[in-house]
Scaffold this motif. Structure first.
Motif, mmCIF file in Angstrom:
data_model
loop_
_atom_site.group_PDB
_atom_site.id
_atom_site.type_symbol
_atom_site.label_atom_id
_atom_site.label_comp_id
_atom_site.label_asym_id
_atom_site.label_seq_id
_atom_site.Cartn_x
_atom_site.Cartn_y
_atom_site.Cartn_z
ATOM 1 N N ILE A 84 0.748 -1.150 0.004
ATOM 2 C CA ILE A 84 -0.057 -0.010 0.034
ATOM 3 C C ILE A 84 0.928 0.971 -0.071
ATOM 4 O O ILE A 84 1.645 1.596 1.063
ATOM 5 C CB ILE A 84 -1.075 -0.013 1.357
ATOM 6 N N ASP A 85 0.839 1.820 -1.155
ATOM 7 C CA ASP A 85 1.579 3.163 -1.450
ATOM 8 C C ASP A 85 0.875 4.334 -0.797
ATOM 9 O O ASP A 85 -0.491 4.459 -1.041
ATOM 10 C CB ASP A 85 2.088 3.407 -2.686
ATOM 11 N N PRO A 112 3.266 10.697 -14.216
ATOM 12 C CA PRO A 112 3.069 9.279 -13.749
ATOM 13 C C PRO A 112 3.768 9.252 -12.306
ATOM 14 O O PRO A 112 4.822 9.886 -12.057
ATOM 15 C CB PRO A 112 3.926 8.570 -14.644
ATOM 16 N N HIS A 113 3.326 8.425 -11.471
ATOM 17 C CA HIS A 113 3.752 7.944 -10.118
ATOM 18 C C HIS A 113 4.219 6.685 -10.161
ATOM 19 O O HIS A 113 3.516 5.670 -10.559
ATOM 20 C CB HIS A 113 2.492 8.066 -8.924
ATOM 21 N N LEU A 114 5.356 6.604 -9.915
ATOM 22 C CA LEU A 114 6.282 5.323 -9.891
ATOM 23 C C LEU A 114 6.123 4.777 -8.598
ATOM 24 O O LEU A 114 6.561 5.461 -7.657
ATOM 25 C CB LEU A 114 7.735 5.288 -10.437
ATOM 26 N N SER A 115 5.907 3.357 -8.593
ATOM 27 C CA SER A 115 5.818 2.857 -7.456
ATOM 28 C C SER A 115 6.304 1.117 -7.424
ATOM 29 O O SER A 115 6.705 0.816 -8.585
ATOM 30 C CB SER A 115 4.373 2.844 -6.650
ATOM 31 N N ILE A 116 6.096 0.759 -6.254
ATOM 32 C CA ILE A 116 6.525 -0.878 -6.300
ATOM 33 C C ILE A 116 5.459 -1.680 -7.064
ATOM 34 O O ILE A 116 4.219 -1.338 -6.771
ATOM 35 C CB ILE A 116 6.669 -1.628 -4.956
ATOM 36 N N PRO A 117 5.922 -2.567 -8.014
ATOM 37 C CA PRO A 117 4.955 -3.266 -8.712
ATOM 38 C C PRO A 117 4.148 -4.030 -7.963
ATOM 39 O O PRO A 117 4.374 -4.691 -6.890
ATOM 40 C CB PRO A 117 5.995 -4.100 -9.557
ATOM 41 N N GLY A 118 2.733 -3.974 -8.463
ATOM 42 C CA GLY A 118 1.867 -4.628 -7.519
ATOM 43 C C GLY A 118 1.298 -4.108 -6.699
ATOM 44 O O GLY A 118 0.520 -4.650 -5.594
ATOM 45 N N SER A 119 1.592 -2.742 -6.257
ATOM 46 C CA SER A 119 1.169 -1.943 -5.142
ATOM 47 C C SER A 119 -0.163 -1.287 -5.395
ATOM 48 O O SER A 119 -0.569 -0.848 -6.584
ATOM 49 C CB SER A 119 2.086 -0.922 -4.507
ATOM 50 N N VAL A 120 -0.945 -0.990 -4.593
ATOM 51 C CA VAL A 120 -2.373 -0.136 -4.529
ATOM 52 C C VAL A 120 -1.891 1.219 -3.880
ATOM 53 O O VAL A 120 -1.472 1.443 -2.707
ATOM 54 C CB VAL A 120 -3.305 -0.874 -3.756
ATOM 55 N N TRP A 123 13.461 0.228 -2.364
ATOM 56 C CA TRP A 123 13.360 -0.704 -3.243
ATOM 57 C C TRP A 123 14.289 -0.476 -4.643
ATOM 58 O O TRP A 123 14.716 -1.313 -5.032
ATOM 59 C CB TRP A 123 11.546 -0.540 -3.661
ATOM 60 N N GLN A 124 14.285 0.831 -4.862
ATOM 61 C CA GLN A 124 14.787 1.269 -6.276
ATOM 62 C C GLN A 124 16.474 0.870 -5.863
ATOM 63 O O GLN A 124 17.254 0.275 -6.780
ATOM 64 C CB GLN A 124 14.698 2.625 -6.552
ATOM 65 N N ALA A 125 16.675 1.283 -4.833
ATOM 66 C CA ALA A 125 18.238 1.142 -4.349
ATOM 67 C C ALA A 125 18.742 -0.296 -4.197
ATOM 68 O O ALA A 125 19.882 -0.538 -4.551
ATOM 69 C CB ALA A 125 18.416 1.922 -3.174
ATOM 70 N N SER A 126 17.799 -1.212 -4.024
ATOM 71 C CA SER A 126 18.033 -2.480 -3.940
ATOM 72 C C SER A 126 18.098 -3.235 -5.366
ATOM 73 O O SER A 126 18.370 -4.331 -5.559
ATOM 74 C CB SER A 126 16.991 -3.149 -2.995
ATOM 75 N N GLY A 127 17.923 -2.395 -6.375
ATOM 76 C CA GLY A 127 18.222 -2.962 -7.851
ATOM 77 C C GLY A 127 16.785 -3.231 -8.482
ATOM 78 O O GLY A 127 16.849 -4.005 -9.615
ATOM 79 N N HIS A 128 15.833 -2.912 -7.871
ATOM 80 C CA HIS A 128 14.477 -3.388 -8.288
ATOM 81 C C HIS A 128 13.659 -2.354 -9.203
ATOM 82 O O HIS A 128 14.120 -1.023 -8.787
ATOM 83 C CB HIS A 128 13.538 -3.598 -7.128
ATOM 84 N N ALA A 129 13.021 -2.933 -10.235
ATOM 85 C CA ALA A 129 12.367 -1.746 -11.058
ATOM 86 C C ALA A 129 11.083 -1.265 -10.206
ATOM 87 O O ALA A 129 10.472 -1.645 -9.586
ATOM 88 C CB ALA A 129 11.828 -2.359 -12.459
ATOM 89 N N THR A 163 7.316 0.611 -11.352
ATOM 90 C CA THR A 163 6.033 0.833 -12.397
ATOM 91 C C THR A 163 5.124 1.900 -11.950
ATOM 92 O O THR A 163 4.982 2.266 -10.972
ATOM 93 C CB THR A 163 5.496 -0.635 -12.368
ATOM 94 N N PRO A 164 4.633 2.518 -13.056
ATOM 95 C CA PRO A 164 3.642 3.626 -12.984
ATOM 96 C C PRO A 164 2.392 2.789 -12.221
ATOM 97 O O PRO A 164 1.967 1.776 -12.761
ATOM 98 C CB PRO A 164 3.267 4.248 -14.217
ATOM 99 N N VAL A 165 1.884 3.536 -11.376
ATOM 100 C CA VAL A 165 0.368 3.196 -10.698
ATOM 101 C C VAL A 165 -0.685 4.430 -10.748
ATOM 102 O O VAL A 165 -0.134 5.606 -10.749
ATOM 103 C CB VAL A 165 0.686 2.444 -9.182
ATOM 104 N N CYS A 166 -1.972 4.022 -10.561
ATOM 105 C CA CYS A 166 -2.960 5.130 -10.419
ATOM 106 C C CYS A 166 -3.517 5.126 -9.124
ATOM 107 O O CYS A 166 -3.676 3.707 -8.531
ATOM 108 C CB CYS A 166 -3.830 5.044 -11.575
#
Length: 223
Positions: free
Chosen positions: A103-104, A120-128, A198-204, A206-209
């Motif tokens: 949950i972002d 766009p708002h970039l967040s952890i994939p799969g987040s709400v 999350w990003q510093a750990s090397g993960h991508a 993704t845009p979320v709405c």
């Protein structure tokens, strides 16, 4: 011819005595006036210093309900009872558990029934994304939005872990997790490093709405 005796010496002595007495009176009055001015000046300085101390007093950091007040971008130093704090490795381990809900709670301006999003708002994939639920105080409408969203995430999975996050050094996710605990939810987690960790750990990312509240006029975001 015999000269008459003179009393001039006694007259001169009599004239000197009042002169010295007058000078003593002047000195006494001067000392008394100096003491009065000194006390008044001291009181004035004390009032200025006291007033300055009041003016320099730090504003409160938390409201009466215990939620952090702005600014929200600052190191988080307060404990979070009833919520498990996750670092980067902890989050990766938890994501191996089925049904984890991310949950972002990053803020998004709201005006006239619309979210005002200019990019766009970039967040952890799969987040709400539930904007603004980490504010210091929620209106009744925003609290309903928060509860309705959490219940929807828990539909059919009452014990699904709820992980709150925003950015690093962000009190919004701390407030949101604390609020969920106060509302009676359990299995709560707080990912303190957020999208930055999350990003510093090397993960991508993704845009979320944002999830729309019931009072929204229409969506303003396309993923």
């Amino acid at each position: 011819m015999k000269r008459s005796p003179t009393h001039a010496p006694r007259l001169r002595c009599a004239a000197v005595v009042p002169s010295w007495s007058g000078m003593g009176l002047v000195m006494a009055l001067g000392m008394a006036l100096g003491m009065v001015l000194g006390v008044a000046l001291g009181m004035g300085v004390g009032m200025v210093v006291s007033g300055g101390a009041r003016a320099d007093a730090s504003p409160p950091l938390f409201n009466d309900a215990g939620y952090r007040l702005p600014p929200f971008k600052a190191p988080v130093t307060a404990p979070l009872p009833g919520v498990t704090t996750l670092d980067d490795d902890d989050l990766q381990a938890l994501l191996n558990t089925p049904g984890v809900r991310l949950i972002d709670v990053y803020r998004l301006p709201w005006h006239g029934g619309l979210f005002l999003q200019d990019g766009p708002h970039l967040s952890i994939p799969g987040s709400v994304w539930l904007p603004n639920v980490g504010d210091s105080t929620l209106t009744a409408a925003w609290e309903r939005y928060f509860i309705r969203s959490l219940d929807a995430l828990r539909a059919g999975a009452d014990s699904a872990p709820l992980v709150f996050f925003c950015r690093a050094d962000c009190w919004l996710s701390w407030n949101a997790a604390r609020r969920a605990r106060a509302l009676g939810y359990d299995a709560l987690y707080w990912y303190a490093n957020g999208v930055d960790g999350w990003q510093a750990s090397g993960h991508a990312l993704t845009p979320v709405c944002p999830e729309l509240p019931e009072q929204a006029e229409r969506p303003t975001c396309e993923p």
